[in-house]
Design a protein around this motif. Structure first.
Motif, short mmCIF file in Angstrom:
data_model
loop_
_atom_site.label_atom_id
_atom_site.label_comp_id
_atom_site.label_asym_id
_atom_site.label_seq_id
_atom_site.Cartn_x
_atom_site.Cartn_y
_atom_site.Cartn_z
N ARG A 14 53.74 34.17 40.22
CA ARG A 14 52.92 34.31 41.42
C ARG A 14 52.39 35.73 41.54
O ARG A 14 53.06 36.68 41.13
N THR A 15 51.19 35.85 42.11
CA THR A 15 50.64 37.17 42.37
C THR A 15 49.99 37.19 43.75
O THR A 15 49.54 36.16 44.26
N ARG A 18 46.30 36.00 44.01
CA ARG A 18 46.03 34.56 44.05
C ARG A 18 46.70 33.89 45.26
O ARG A 18 46.93 32.70 45.25
N LYS A 25 49.86 35.75 34.54
CA LYS A 25 49.89 37.17 34.90
C LYS A 25 49.89 37.99 33.62
O LYS A 25 50.41 37.56 32.60
N LYS A 27 50.43 42.05 31.83
CA LYS A 27 50.92 43.41 32.01
C LYS A 27 50.85 44.11 30.66
O LYS A 27 50.83 43.48 29.60
#
Length: 137
Positions: A14-15, A18, A25, A27
């Motif tokens: 989850r971000t 959103r 996601k 990184k």
């Protein structure tokens, strides 16, 4: 256009962007951040804009947020001399899987700093040139 070696790692989660919905996601997993300002690229954009009566522009997140933005995610099946270093050999064949070949953008190990379509095309043409033409008997 850039010499920095950097890699991205992806995960599912989850971000905030959103609305805490699940999605992919990313990184940074290796190396430094990709530079958001490339003097050569900006000079080329200004020169092209001058001869085409255009206006050179940049993305807001690159200018204000100092974040490099690209829609060209590359890598995932990079070329190497051994399975420890990558997924495919110099003939584009997947290590340990004879007859399985990769010739798309996933074979490119890092962001080339420009639209990679010509690099991908060149690699695909090189791959095709490795196979002799079949003759009908």
């Amino acid at each position: 256009m850039q010499q920095a070696d950097n890699e991205m790692a992806f995960s599912y989660g989850r971000t905030l962007l959103r609305g805490f919905r699940y999605g992919l996601k990313s990184k940074l997993s290796k190396g430094g951040r990709t530079p958001s300002y490339l003097p050569q690229a900006n000079q080329a954009a200004r020169a092209f804009a001058a001869v085409s009566n255009g206006i050179p522009q940049n993305m807001v997140v690159e200018s204000v947020g100092n974040m490099s933005v690209t829609a060209h995610v590359l890598g995932g099946a990079v070329m190497a001399d051994s399975p420890e270093g990558g997924v495919i050999n110099t003939q584009h064949e997947v290590f340990g899987h004879p007859g399985l070949y990769v010739m798309d953008g996933s074979a490119i190990p890092a962001n080339v700093g420009v639209n990679p379509s010509l690099t991908i095309t060149a690699m695909a043409e090189r791959f095709v040139s490795l196979f002799p033409a079949k003759t009908s008997e």
